[in-house]
Design a protein around this motif. Structure first.
Motif, mmCIF file in Angstrom:
data_model
loop_
_atom_site.group_PDB
_atom_site.id
_atom_site.type_symbol
_atom_site.label_atom_id
_atom_site.label_comp_id
_atom_site.label_asym_id
_atom_site.label_seq_id
_atom_site.Cartn_x
_atom_site.Cartn_y
_atom_site.Cartn_z
ATOM 1 N N UNK A 118 57.123 -1.578 26.578
ATOM 2 C CA UNK A 118 57.900 -2.800 26.419
ATOM 3 C C UNK A 118 57.776 -3.692 27.650
ATOM 4 N N UNK A 119 57.810 -3.072 28.829
ATOM 5 C CA UNK A 119 57.627 -3.856 30.057
ATOM 6 C C UNK A 119 56.250 -4.506 30.071
ATOM 7 N N UNK A 164 53.378 13.919 20.389
ATOM 8 C CA UNK A 164 52.959 13.404 19.082
ATOM 9 C C UNK A 164 53.757 12.150 18.741
ATOM 10 N N UNK A 165 55.049 12.150 19.077
ATOM 11 C CA UNK A 165 55.874 10.955 18.872
ATOM 12 C C UNK A 165 55.383 9.781 19.716
ATOM 13 N N UNK A 166 54.939 10.071 20.940
ATOM 14 C CA UNK A 166 54.407 9.018 21.804
ATOM 15 C C UNK A 166 53.235 8.312 21.129
ATOM 16 N N UNK A 171 51.254 3.381 18.704
ATOM 17 C CA UNK A 171 50.615 2.692 17.587
ATOM 18 C C UNK A 171 51.510 1.586 17.038
ATOM 19 N N UNK A 172 52.810 1.829 17.019
ATOM 20 C CA UNK A 172 53.744 0.810 16.571
ATOM 21 C C UNK A 172 53.699 -0.414 17.481
ATOM 22 N N UNK A 176 52.506 -4.036 16.329
ATOM 23 C CA UNK A 176 53.610 -4.984 16.223
ATOM 24 C C UNK A 176 53.607 -6.070 17.295
ATOM 25 N N UNK A 177 53.126 -5.722 18.508
ATOM 26 C CA UNK A 177 53.316 -6.628 19.643
ATOM 27 C C UNK A 177 52.061 -6.957 20.452
#
Length: 361
Positions: A118-119, A164-166, A171-172, A176-177
């Motif tokens: 995000x940063x 795995x969550x990372x 990817x999101x 997305x951004x």
């Protein structure tokens, strides 16, 4: 001395933010980036061991201490430094500790990474991100063939699950951004790294070195477990090559990448110890696999075809050379307090040149 034209000279004068720079792998990457001429800002917790590789290298900077769980401090670092590329290595990296501290592991590895991503998207200067995960992101079927980047993600222990969550979080953000922000990004999945300067708890070589120094016998939990062993410099060359492509604007370098050894170099733990003992005869170990221990996978190998064919990356040192370099590094340190990291880096690059690898010519 390492020359600055490696990787097309792209890191010379480049502003690089390196999270986790005080750790084992991060300190080696910090050493290499500085010698490539990069302007590096580190962001990491204080070194977790004594001694610590980063301190032995003379590269520890107390001003670079920071926690990725502190989003405000992290954003301030991004805004003040204005990095062009981010190598994200900061994590809770230990499987057995993740059983003892699952919430810390999930918080740091998942939400800490989200803070970094995000940063990066909000800073405006970032053009590339290399996010380091692990070979343990795959749903492990204990099968004999290696895992490819397209195989199913999963996890048994909290560490593997968090990583795995990372991959999903990354990817999101990418979808997305990052395209709107002009950022190219990738995740890198490496095998079990060895090399001088690692003193982490519950890792094979550091455990061996500690018991050797005390003239004791090392208790080995899973001597038959097979892992993709490699010298720490091998995946680092892959990360740097990947970062080069992303900085050059090559969209085909996005996605996930495996960086591991050749199939023949995936040895059982007992085989690594026997090879280590050829270079340092003081190593003694005993099998304690009958004891009740938390679950760890028994078979894990990586298919690195994508990195081989699309990046032109290949390992420089086979497992025996990696073990020899590692044993000699620790032997020199324990017996003479010498630090052989610079010599190892120069030898690695010379061998890469000898193999005419594209990043080294």
């Amino acid at each position: 001395m390492v020359t600055q034209h490696l990787f097309g000279g792209i890191y010379k004068g480049r502003r690089v933010l390196l999270t986790g720079h005080s750790g084992f792998k991060g300190s080696w990457l910090l050493l290499w980036l500085k010698q490539l001429g990069a302007e590096v800002a580190g962001y990491s917790l204080e070194p977790a061991s004594e001694p610590a590789h980063i301190q032995l290298l003379g590269l520890h900077d107390p001003a670079a201490v920071g926690d990725i769980n502190c989003g405000e401090r992290l954003r301030t670092t991004f805004n003040e430094f204005r990095p062009e590329i981010v190598f994200h290595l900061a994590a809770q990296p230990l499987v057995r500790r993740s059983y003892a501290q699952p919430l810390e592991t999930f918080q740091t590895n998942i939400m800490g990474t989200a803070n970094v991503l995000d940063a990066a998207r909000l800073t405006g200067s970032v053009r590339a991100i290399v996010n380091i995960t692990t070979d343990k992101v795959y749903k492990n079927h204990e099968w004999p063939w290696p895992y490819r980047e397209s195989d199913t993600l999963g996890g048994h222990d909290p560490y593997s699950t968090s990583k795995a969550c990372v991959e999903l979080v990354h990817e999101s953000y990418r979808k997305s951004f990052f395209k709107e922000a002009g950022i190219l990004s990738a995740t890198a999945r490496a095998g079990n790294v060895i090399g001088g300067g690692d003193w982490a708890e519950d890792r094979l070589i550091p455990d061996v070195i500690r018991t050797v120094a005390r003239s004791e016998v090392t208790a080995i939990r899973n001597p038959r477990s097979v892992r993709p062993w490699q010298h720490v410099l091998d995946p680092l060359s892959g990360y740097l090559l990947l970062g080069q492509g992303l900085l050059e604007g090559r969209e085909q370098y996005e996605g996930s990448w495996n960086f591991g050894p050749e199939p023949a170099d995936c040895l059982p733990v007992a085989g690594v110890l026997d090879e280590f003992n050829r270079h340092w005869a003081d190593v003694r170990w005993k099998d304690v696999s009958g004891n009740k221990e938390p679950h760890e996978s028994g078979m894990l190998r990586l298919d690195c075809s994508r990195a081989n064919h699309e990046l032109g990356w290949a390992p420089v040192w086979d497992v025996r050379a990696a073990i020899a370099r590692t044993a000699n590094w620790y032997k020199g340190f324990v017996l003479n307090r010498s630090v052989g990291s610079q010599d190892d880096l120069e030898a690695y690059i010379a061998d890469a040149k000898g193999k005419a690898l594209n990043w080294a010519v």
